[in-house]
Design a protein around this motif. Structure first.
Motif, PDB file in Angstrom:
ATOM      1  N   MET A  42      -9.381   4.601   3.279  1.00 30.29           N
ATOM      2  CA  MET A  42      -9.573   4.019   1.958  1.00 30.29           C
ATOM      3  C   MET A  42      -8.677   2.780   1.950  1.00 30.29           C
ATOM      4  O   MET A  42      -7.904   2.564   2.870  1.00 30.29           O
ATOM      5  N   GLY A  43      -8.764   1.961   0.958  1.00 32.40           N
ATOM      6  CA  GLY A  43      -8.031   0.706   0.970  1.00 32.40           C
ATOM      7  C   GLY A  43      -6.529   0.838   1.115  1.00 32.40           C
ATOM      8  O   GLY A  43      -5.906   1.742   0.588  1.00 32.40           O
ATOM      9  N   PHE A  83       0.749   5.206   6.901  1.00 31.99           N
ATOM     10  CA  PHE A  83       1.162   3.937   6.307  1.00 31.99           C
ATOM     11  C   PHE A  83       0.406   3.710   5.003  1.00 31.99           C
ATOM     12  O   PHE A  83      -0.757   4.064   4.889  1.00 31.99           O
ATOM     13  N   SER A  84       1.072   3.055   4.047  1.00 32.66           N
ATOM     14  CA  SER A  84       0.426   2.642   2.807  1.00 32.66           C
ATOM     15  C   SER A  84       0.941   1.266   2.418  1.00 32.66           C
ATOM     16  O   SER A  84       2.147   1.038   2.375  1.00 32.66           O
ATOM     17  N   TRP A  85       0.003   0.353   2.141  1.00 31.98           N
ATOM     18  CA  TRP A  85       0.359  -0.993   1.693  1.00 31.98           C
ATOM     19  C   TRP A  85       0.151  -1.163   0.194  1.00 31.98           C
ATOM     20  O   TRP A  85       0.300  -2.251  -0.317  1.00 31.98           O
ATOM     21  N   SER A  86      -0.199  -0.092  -0.503  1.00 32.03           N
ATOM     22  CA  SER A  86      -0.402  -0.197  -1.948  1.00 32.03           C
ATOM     23  C   SER A  86       0.953  -0.334  -2.636  1.00 32.03           C
ATOM     24  O   SER A  86       1.857   0.470  -2.407  1.00 32.03           O
ATOM     25  N   HIS A  87       1.083  -1.338  -3.479  1.00 33.01           N
ATOM     26  CA  HIS A  87       2.335  -1.517  -4.219  1.00 33.01           C
ATOM     27  C   HIS A  87       2.282  -0.876  -5.602  1.00 33.01           C
ATOM     28  O   HIS A  87       3.270  -0.873  -6.316  1.00 33.01           O
ATOM     29  N   CYS A  88       1.121  -0.346  -5.984  1.00 35.21           N
ATOM     30  CA  CYS A  88       1.013   0.221  -7.331  1.00 35.21           C
ATOM     31  C   CYS A  88       0.631   1.697  -7.340  1.00 35.21           C
ATOM     32  O   CYS A  88       0.711   2.332  -8.369  1.00 35.21           O
ATOM     33  N   ASN A  89       0.209   2.258  -6.233  1.00 34.89           N
ATOM     34  CA  ASN A  89      -0.102   3.685  -6.162  1.00 34.89           C
ATOM     35  C   ASN A  89       0.745   4.331  -5.076  1.00 34.89           C
ATOM     36  O   ASN A  89       0.771   3.855  -3.945  1.00 34.89           O
ATOM     37  N   SER A  90       1.392   5.426  -5.421  1.00 34.01           N
ATOM     38  CA  SER A  90       2.042   6.230  -4.392  1.00 34.01           C
ATOM     39  C   SER A  90       0.969   7.073  -3.722  1.00 34.01           C
ATOM     40  O   SER A  90      -0.041   7.406  -4.327  1.00 34.01           O
ATOM     41  N   ARG A  91       1.199   7.417  -2.484  1.00 28.86           N
ATOM     42  CA  ARG A  91       0.239   8.216  -1.727  1.00 28.86           C
ATOM     43  C   ARG A  91       0.941   9.408  -1.107  1.00 28.86           C
ATOM     44  O   ARG A  91       2.159   9.412  -0.924  1.00 28.86           O
ATOM     45  N   ILE A 109       4.250   9.363   0.717  1.00 24.22           N
ATOM     46  CA  ILE A 109       4.439   8.157   1.530  1.00 24.22           C
ATOM     47  C   ILE A 109       5.232   7.131   0.730  1.00 24.22           C
ATOM     48  O   ILE A 109       6.114   6.469   1.244  1.00 24.22           O
ATOM     49  N   GLY A 110       4.905   6.992  -0.538  1.00 25.59           N
ATOM     50  CA  GLY A 110       5.594   6.022  -1.384  1.00 25.59           C
ATOM     51  C   GLY A 110       4.763   4.772  -1.608  1.00 25.59           C
ATOM     52  O   GLY A 110       3.576   4.722  -1.293  1.00 25.59           O
ATOM     53  N   LYS A 111       5.410   3.740  -2.154  1.00 22.48           N
ATOM     54  CA  LYS A 111       4.741   2.469  -2.459  1.00 22.48           C
ATOM     55  C   LYS A 111       5.250   1.380  -1.539  1.00 22.48           C
ATOM     56  O   LYS A 111       6.401   1.377  -1.118  1.00 22.48           O
ATOM     57  N   ALA A 112       4.373   0.426  -1.264  1.00 22.93           N
ATOM     58  CA  ALA A 112       4.730  -0.708  -0.413  1.00 22.93           C
ATOM     59  C   ALA A 112       5.434  -1.780  -1.227  1.00 22.93           C
ATOM     60  O   ALA A 112       5.443  -1.749  -2.457  1.00 22.93           O
ATOM     61  N   ASN A 113       5.980  -2.748  -0.515  1.00 18.50           N
ATOM     62  CA  ASN A 113       6.638  -3.885  -1.139  1.00 18.50           C
ATOM     63  C   ASN A 113       5.630  -5.021  -1.281  1.00 18.50           C
ATOM     64  O   ASN A 113       5.551  -5.899  -0.420  1.00 18.50           O
ATOM     65  N   HIS A 114       4.841  -5.000  -2.342  1.00 20.88           N
ATOM     66  CA  HIS A 114       3.851  -6.045  -2.658  1.00 20.88           C
ATOM     67  C   HIS A 114       2.918  -6.360  -1.490  1.00 20.88           C
ATOM     68  O   HIS A 114       2.721  -7.502  -1.129  1.00 20.88           O
ATOM     69  N   HIS A 115       2.362  -5.347  -0.872  1.00 25.60           N
ATOM     70  CA  HIS A 115       1.362  -5.451   0.202  1.00 25.60           C
ATOM     71  C   HIS A 115       1.903  -6.088   1.485  1.00 25.60           C
ATOM     72  O   HIS A 115       1.143  -6.351   2.401  1.00 25.60           O
ATOM     73  N   THR A 116       3.188  -6.395   1.577  1.00 21.96           N
ATOM     74  CA  THR A 116       3.699  -7.061   2.773  1.00 21.96           C
ATOM     75  C   THR A 116       4.364  -6.096   3.733  1.00 21.96           C
ATOM     76  O   THR A 116       4.193  -6.202   4.941  1.00 21.96           O
TER      77      THR A 116
END
Length: 151
Positions: free
Chosen positions: A79-80, A103-111, A20-27
């Motif tokens: 999960m969060g 969807f993933s809003w994590s900016h520090c973990n790839s999923r 999925i990848g990482k989000a842009n700082h939870h936004t």
């Protein structure tokens, strides 16, 4: 996409895992849509979506386990900072499809995301059995793009 048989009646089609990848700082959420294809005559029994954290490296946050977690298809978070939403089912000329968006809003973990669909094939005898065999052959034709080809 892989098709596996788990018992005499239910077969499973699996798409993924895909990052999925990482989000842009939870936004802005990172997202990916997974679609799997089944024989046109198949009947869908269940749809399961799974999400997991990729193993983290130096500098990444630890949002939990890297084990697969089943995600509800109604948008609730398994999960969060992530979720899965069913995007429907339909047919093409030669196949049935099922699609889920992750969807993933994590900016520090790839999923990673994975889609599994359980389905039944009709059990016809006599003149209908030939039609079923042709349908199964058609949906596996490489030129149609429904077989185990990497994307």
């Amino acid at each position: 996409m892989n098709s596996e048989t788990f018992d005499d009646d239910v077969q499973t089609s699996i798409e993924g895992p895909r990052q999925i990848g990482k989000a842009n700082h939870h936004t802005t959420a990172a997202s990916i849509t997974l679609t799997t294809y089944l024989p046109l005559v198949a009947s869908v029994k269940w749809v399961r979506a799974y999400i997991r954290n990729l193993p983290w490296g130096q500098g990444q946050c630890t949002l939990g386990s890297a084990e697969w977690v089943q995600a509800p298809l109604d948008g609730r978070e398994p999960m969060g900072w992530c979720r899965a939403e069913g995007r429907g089912q339909g047919t093409t000329e030669h196949a049935r499809w099922v699609s889920v968006e992750f969807f993933s809003w994590s900016h520090c973990n790839s999923r990673e995301a994975k889609l599994e669909v359980g389905y039944y094939m009709p059990k016809y005898h006599g003149e209908h059995s030939e039609v079923i065999e042709i349908a199964e052959i058609l949906w596996q034709e490489p030129s149609l793009g429904y077989t185990n080809t990497p994307t």
